[in-house]
Design a protein around this motif. Structure first.
Motif, short mmCIF file in Angstrom:
data_model
loop_
_atom_site.label_atom_id
_atom_site.label_comp_id
_atom_site.label_asym_id
_atom_site.label_seq_id
_atom_site.Cartn_x
_atom_site.Cartn_y
_atom_site.Cartn_z
N UNK A 172 56.92 44.17 39.84
CA UNK A 172 57.64 45.28 40.69
C UNK A 172 57.29 44.89 42.00
N UNK A 173 58.50 45.03 42.96
CA UNK A 173 58.36 44.64 44.21
C UNK A 173 57.34 45.35 44.89
N UNK A 174 56.46 44.51 45.96
CA UNK A 174 55.73 45.09 46.53
C UNK A 174 54.45 45.83 45.90
N UNK A 175 54.40 45.50 44.69
CA UNK A 175 53.23 46.28 43.87
C UNK A 175 52.22 45.24 43.23
N UNK A 176 51.11 45.33 43.71
CA UNK A 176 49.99 43.96 43.05
C UNK A 176 49.16 44.80 42.23
N UNK A 177 48.96 44.29 41.02
CA UNK A 177 48.13 44.93 39.96
C UNK A 177 46.87 44.08 39.86
N UNK A 178 45.69 44.30 40.17
CA UNK A 178 44.58 43.37 40.20
C UNK A 178 44.06 43.52 38.77
N UNK A 179 44.27 42.46 38.02
CA UNK A 179 43.90 42.53 36.59
C UNK A 179 42.74 41.68 36.43
N UNK A 180 41.91 41.46 37.37
CA UNK A 180 40.81 40.57 37.26
C UNK A 180 39.65 41.16 36.14
N UNK A 181 39.23 40.55 35.26
CA UNK A 181 38.36 40.77 34.18
C UNK A 181 37.30 41.87 34.78
N UNK A 182 36.60 41.79 35.84
CA UNK A 182 35.39 42.50 36.28
C UNK A 182 36.13 43.95 36.65
N UNK A 183 37.38 43.90 37.31
CA UNK A 183 38.01 45.26 37.57
C UNK A 183 38.35 46.00 36.35
N UNK A 184 38.91 45.22 35.48
CA UNK A 184 39.41 45.98 34.20
C UNK A 184 38.21 46.74 33.45
N UNK A 185 37.01 45.82 33.37
CA UNK A 185 35.86 46.24 32.60
C UNK A 185 35.31 47.54 33.20
N UNK A 186 35.25 47.49 34.60
CA UNK A 186 34.48 48.74 35.21
C UNK A 186 35.26 49.73 35.10
N UNK A 187 36.69 49.42 35.30
CA UNK A 187 37.74 50.80 35.06
C UNK A 187 37.43 51.36 33.72
N UNK A 188 37.42 50.61 32.65
CA UNK A 188 37.26 51.26 31.44
C UNK A 188 36.13 52.30 31.43
N UNK A 189 34.87 51.89 32.09
CA UNK A 189 33.88 52.59 31.98
C UNK A 189 33.98 53.83 32.70
N UNK A 190 34.72 53.87 33.85
CA UNK A 190 35.15 54.97 34.96
C UNK A 190 36.00 55.85 34.06
N UNK A 191 36.85 55.45 33.05
CA UNK A 191 37.78 56.19 32.46
C UNK A 191 37.06 56.95 31.45
N UNK A 192 35.91 56.52 30.95
CA UNK A 192 35.03 57.37 29.99
C UNK A 192 34.73 58.58 30.37
#
Ligand code: PRP
Ligand code: URA
Length: 209
Positions: free
Chosen positions: A1-21
């Motif tokens: 997607x033009x102009x959109x960066x998704x930060x798929x770093x494993x640490x970010x994804x791991x922490x985000x999963x805990x936040x969603x819980x």
């Protein structure tokens, strides 16, 4: 997607999963948001202009890189933006801060402004807008509209979670503003919440439900 960066770093994804819980405590939610904001800040400040200055190390005199231009501005969309702001300021302690008070009207989902305070010389600075949630994008569009009205021309936007509908609306309204996010979720529900999302970010940060 033009102009959109998704930060798929494993640490970010791991922490985000805990936040969603939904079982994650208010204290842990706040701490994780602060930790993730360091990693998002690293990404959104990529490509900042550098100049050089002469310094003396214990062994030699060199021209060494240093950030160019006026201090940047973090513009926090209250309340939940402050959860990202704190970590960003850990990494860029000299940054200036703008506060934009906006809440979503629960019926219309329109953003209602209740506060605005920013440095007066926005036209000379990079302004990075921070808010964990990009749902309908009404708040993000209103925040950037206001900052542009006050002179900002060089802006970036950082969030934790975005809905595809919000990304589409925001990039259509402000195609000049790059977006950095940790994830783009499936959809918005009929109440304008991001699904699967993490619920109401402000309430989860401050325990106000
Ligand atoms: C949340 C969030 C965003 C907004 C996103 O704030 O922090 O500002 O909703 O939704 P939108 O993209 O549909 O505008 P909220 O209005 O709940 O205020 P709060 O941070 O004070 O809880
Ligand atoms: N604001 C939130 O805090 N959460 C959502 O899912 C949507 C808007």
């Amino acid at each position: 997607m033009q102009g959109v960066t998704v930060v798929d770093h494993p640490l970010v994804q791991h922490k985000l999963t805990i936040m969603r819980d939904k079982g994650t405590s208010t204290a842990s939610f706040r701490r994780l948001l602060r930790e993730i904001s360091l990693l998002l800040c690293y990404e959104v400040t990529r490509g900042l202009a550098l100049t050089t200055r002469v310094i003396e190390t214990p062994l030699a005199t060199i021209e060494a890189p240093t950030l160019e231009g006026k201090k940047l501005v973090f513009a926090s969309v209250l309340r939940a933006g402050n959860g990202l702001l704190d970590g960003m300021l850990d990494l860029v302690p000299a940054a200036r801060v703008a506060h934009i008070g906006l809440y979503r009207d629960h019926e219309t989902l329109q953003a209602v402004e209740y506060f605005f305070k920013a440095p007066s010389d926005l036209e000379d600075r990079l302004v990075i807008v921070v808010d964990p949630m990009l749902a309908t994008a009404n708040s993000a569009v209103a925040a950037v509209d206001k900052l542009k009205e006050r002179g900002a021309t060089n802006l970036r936007y950082v969030c934790l979670l975005a809905a595809p509908e919000g990304i589409a609306r925001f990039t259509a309204a402000h195609p000049d503003v790059p977006v950095v996010t940790a994830a783009i979720d499936e959809k918005l529900n009929e109440k304008g919440y991001i699904v699967p999302g993490l619920g109401d970010a402000g309430d989860r940060m401050y325990g106000t439900k």
